[in-house]
Motif scaffolding. Sequence first.
Motif, PDB file in Angstrom:
ATOM      1  N   LEU A  55     -34.360 -33.085 -31.156  1.00  0.00           N
ATOM      2  CA  LEU A  55     -33.693 -31.795 -31.289  1.00  0.00           C
ATOM      3  C   LEU A  55     -32.563 -31.669 -30.279  1.00  0.00           C
ATOM      4  O   LEU A  55     -32.589 -32.307 -29.227  1.00  0.00           O
ATOM      5  N   ALA A  56     -31.587 -30.822 -30.600  1.00  0.00           N
ATOM      6  CA  ALA A  56     -30.489 -30.527 -29.676  1.00  0.00           C
ATOM      7  C   ALA A  56     -30.135 -29.049 -29.811  1.00  0.00           C
ATOM      8  O   ALA A  56     -29.483 -28.649 -30.781  1.00  0.00           O
ATOM      9  N   PRO A  57     -30.563 -28.204 -28.865  1.00  0.00           N
ATOM     10  CA  PRO A  57     -30.203 -26.782 -28.907  1.00  0.00           C
ATOM     11  C   PRO A  57     -28.728 -26.586 -28.569  1.00  0.00           C
ATOM     12  O   PRO A  57     -28.177 -27.273 -27.697  1.00  0.00           O
ATOM     13  N   GLY A  58     -28.085 -25.634 -29.256  1.00  0.00           N
ATOM     14  CA  GLY A  58     -26.730 -25.259 -28.895  1.00  0.00           C
ATOM     15  C   GLY A  58     -26.720 -24.511 -27.572  1.00  0.00           C
ATOM     16  O   GLY A  58     -27.705 -23.856 -27.209  1.00  0.00           O
ATOM     17  N   ARG A  59     -25.625 -24.595 -26.833  1.00  0.00           N
ATOM     18  CA  ARG A  59     -25.580 -23.994 -25.503  1.00  0.00           C
ATOM     19  C   ARG A  59     -25.606 -22.467 -25.529  1.00  0.00           C
ATOM     20  O   ARG A  59     -25.950 -21.841 -24.538  1.00  0.00           O
ATOM     21  N   ASP A 106     -22.082 -31.615 -28.127  1.00  0.00           N
ATOM     22  CA  ASP A 106     -21.211 -31.486 -26.960  1.00  0.00           C
ATOM     23  C   ASP A 106     -21.200 -30.049 -26.446  1.00  0.00           C
ATOM     24  O   ASP A 106     -21.703 -29.123 -27.100  1.00  0.00           O
ATOM     25  N   LYS A 107     -20.656 -29.866 -25.243  1.00  0.00           N
ATOM     26  CA  LYS A 107     -20.708 -28.564 -24.577  1.00  0.00           C
ATOM     27  C   LYS A 107     -19.999 -27.476 -25.367  1.00  0.00           C
ATOM     28  O   LYS A 107     -20.423 -26.315 -25.361  1.00  0.00           O
ATOM     29  N   LEU A 353     -39.312 -32.297 -26.769  1.00  0.00           N
ATOM     30  CA  LEU A 353     -39.369 -30.996 -26.114  1.00  0.00           C
ATOM     31  C   LEU A 353     -37.989 -30.684 -25.540  1.00  0.00           C
ATOM     32  O   LEU A 353     -37.443 -31.476 -24.776  1.00  0.00           O
ATOM     33  N   LYS A 354     -37.436 -29.534 -25.916  1.00  0.00           N
ATOM     34  CA  LYS A 354     -36.108 -29.141 -25.459  1.00  0.00           C
ATOM     35  C   LYS A 354     -36.085 -27.667 -25.066  1.00  0.00           C
ATOM     36  O   LYS A 354     -36.676 -26.821 -25.757  1.00  0.00           O
ATOM     37  N   TRP A 355     -35.360 -27.354 -23.999  1.00  0.00           N
ATOM     38  CA  TRP A 355     -35.232 -25.972 -23.538  1.00  0.00           C
ATOM     39  C   TRP A 355     -34.041 -25.291 -24.195  1.00  0.00           C
ATOM     40  O   TRP A 355     -32.960 -25.857 -24.288  1.00  0.00           O
ATOM     41  N   GLY A 356     -34.259 -24.053 -24.635  1.00  0.00           N
ATOM     42  CA  GLY A 356     -33.197 -23.216 -25.131  1.00  0.00           C
ATOM     43  C   GLY A 356     -32.853 -22.160 -24.099  1.00  0.00           C
ATOM     44  O   GLY A 356     -33.065 -22.343 -22.901  1.00  0.00           O
TER      45      GLY A 356
END
Length: 357
Positions: A55-59, A106-107, A353-356
């Motif tokens: 997973l990749a949460p958006g910033r 990306d950021k 596991l990813k933090w939002g």
Amino acid sequence: MIGSLAAWPAAAQTLFVGTYTRGTGRPGIFAYRFDTTKATALLLDSARSTNPSFLAPGRDGKMLYSVSEQGGGKGTVQAWRFRGGKLSFLNEVSSEGDDPCYVTIDKAGRNVIVANYSGGSLALFPVAPDGGVGPAEKIIAHAGSGPHRQQQGPHVHSTVLSPDEDYVLAADLGIDAVISYKYNSRRSTLSDSKKVNAFAAGSGPRHLEFHPKKAWVYVLQELSGTVTACRFRAGVLDTFQTVRLLPEGASAPAHSADIHVSPDGRFLYASNRNPTNHIAIFGIDPQTGMLTLLGMQDTGGKVPRNFTIHPGGKWLLVGNQDSDRINIFSIDKNSGLLTDTGKTIEVPSPVCLKWGE
């Protein structure tokens, strides 16, 4: 039980969990609110997705991107909205390769970049104004093999952006290399020109982590059970140390999985799956970047494929894939050592596991 954001303390953060569904038809992505004071979690929502293994949460906290790790031309990259603690599916496109296993954004939120493990490729996808993901604009296929039985062809296992986002580093387990590609976020371009950083034959580079303060990169080798420390400059990795993360005298093959540096840059953690099921803890010399083994921590379950350190540096959460739970550890900020809190989050086959926000 699914809870609400309104009833949750302010000292909390979203935790996204990706899982292997393995044809069960059950939900694959779970969103929790994690109490950063008490180390407890409340399930907010879940969503159906087939094998969303990374997973990749958006910033901005409003988007989440996932891969659907499938072969036979079924691999996809998916976009999800996250509003008010609820996940809603936006769209998906082909990952342009089999068994996608890693996704990063990306950021600026302009592009997502995916690693196709069995496909031996990486691909760049533009993000639409509504947050959805468009068809691939760039696909780069690797070639080659290695001496290990798992290295019959290229296996791109991760696509990591350098801190300045000038490069994408693709760790290829199949060809024992981390290949750097020039990247331009504003122009949404990924250059064909590359810098090949070779590692020991049969070592199998899998994941890598940049130091938060210095120009050091730490590369985890799955097949040799080692971590290699490198200086990083203009896409080139200059190796200066390799250490083993397996227990002394261990004879079983390595199955190393994940690697992370503490937010303060003082410690490095690396996991190994069966049969040791542990996390090795290293101190990082602040002047040289050299690693010193400090200890090893049993993860409290089987197959710790992925783990995460909370941005505040107080908690380390391990996804024990074959035990169907996440085990929560506290981090001693002075020694770097871990203590099992005895607290867990029950979730089937957690693998990312990813933090939002």
